[in-house]
Design an enzyme around this catalytic site. Structure first.
Site, PDB file in Angstrom:
ATOM      1  CG  ASP A   7      -1.898   1.053   1.274  1.00  0.00           C
ATOM      2  OD1 ASP A   7      -2.263   1.520  -0.055  1.00  0.00           O
ATOM      3  OD2 ASP A   7      -2.410   1.403   2.397  1.00  0.00           O
ATOM      4  CG  ASP A   9      -1.678   7.469   0.555  1.00  0.00           C
ATOM      5  OD1 ASP A   9      -0.854   7.976   0.293  1.00  0.00           O
ATOM      6  OD2 ASP A   9      -2.679   7.382   0.097  1.00  0.00           O
TER       7      ASP A   9
END
Length: 162
Positions: A7, A9
């Site tokens: 991922d 963020d």
């Protein structure tokens, strides 16, 4: 070969790039500070609470991008990278990515953030494979404000990864 999915963020970078992009646009005066900041903050609160409608949010985010010529967006994004993103990139994240790349793993970032915002960040991290929300673009690169396909959040991440 192994697949290493990350991922973006609060994983590879310690910020929410979508939210910070909106804050950046407000700070430089590209959008109405008060109205945009209120709407952006409301969406961010929904995201944090797990109640965000990704289609509604992407309509807002991509609709904002559609208001500006692509050249202007690219110039702003370069400034965003210098001022906001680059200072947050941690050596530990770069080292982790490099270890996977050195092991010949297929390294990819999958994010709910749209490709316009995420692609330069992935490039700065040295990751060439990116799964992100896809804005519709015209042949000249202008963003129309529409999302192509389904969002890359929640179950959409699994769908797009397959």
């Amino acid at each position: 070969m192994n697949l290493a999915l990350f991922d973006l963020d609060h994983t590879l970078i310690p910020i929410d790039s979508d939210y910070e992009w909106g804050q950046f646009l407000s700070r430089i005066g590209a959008v109405d500070r008060t109205a945009f900041a209120q709407r952006n903050a409301a969406f961010f609160a929904q995201y944090q609470a797990g109640t965000l409608d990704p289609v509604e949010y992407l309509g807002f985010a991509l609709g904002t991008l559609a208001q500006f010529p692509r050249r202007q967006l690219d110039d702003w994004h370069a400034q965003f990278m210098r001022e906001v993103v680059q200072p947050t990139i941690q050596p530990a994240a770069l080292d982790l990515l490099k270890r996977h790349q050195d092991a010949d793993d297929l390294v990819a970032i999958i994010t709910a953030t749209n490709r316009f915002v995420a692609a330069p960040i992935a490039k700065a991290l040295g990751v060439s494979h990116l799964i992100a929300a896809e804005p519709e673009t015209l042949p000249d690169g202008s963003i129309t404000g529409k999302l192509i396909g389904i969002p890359t959040s929640g179950a959409g991440k699994v769908h797009h990864t397959r």
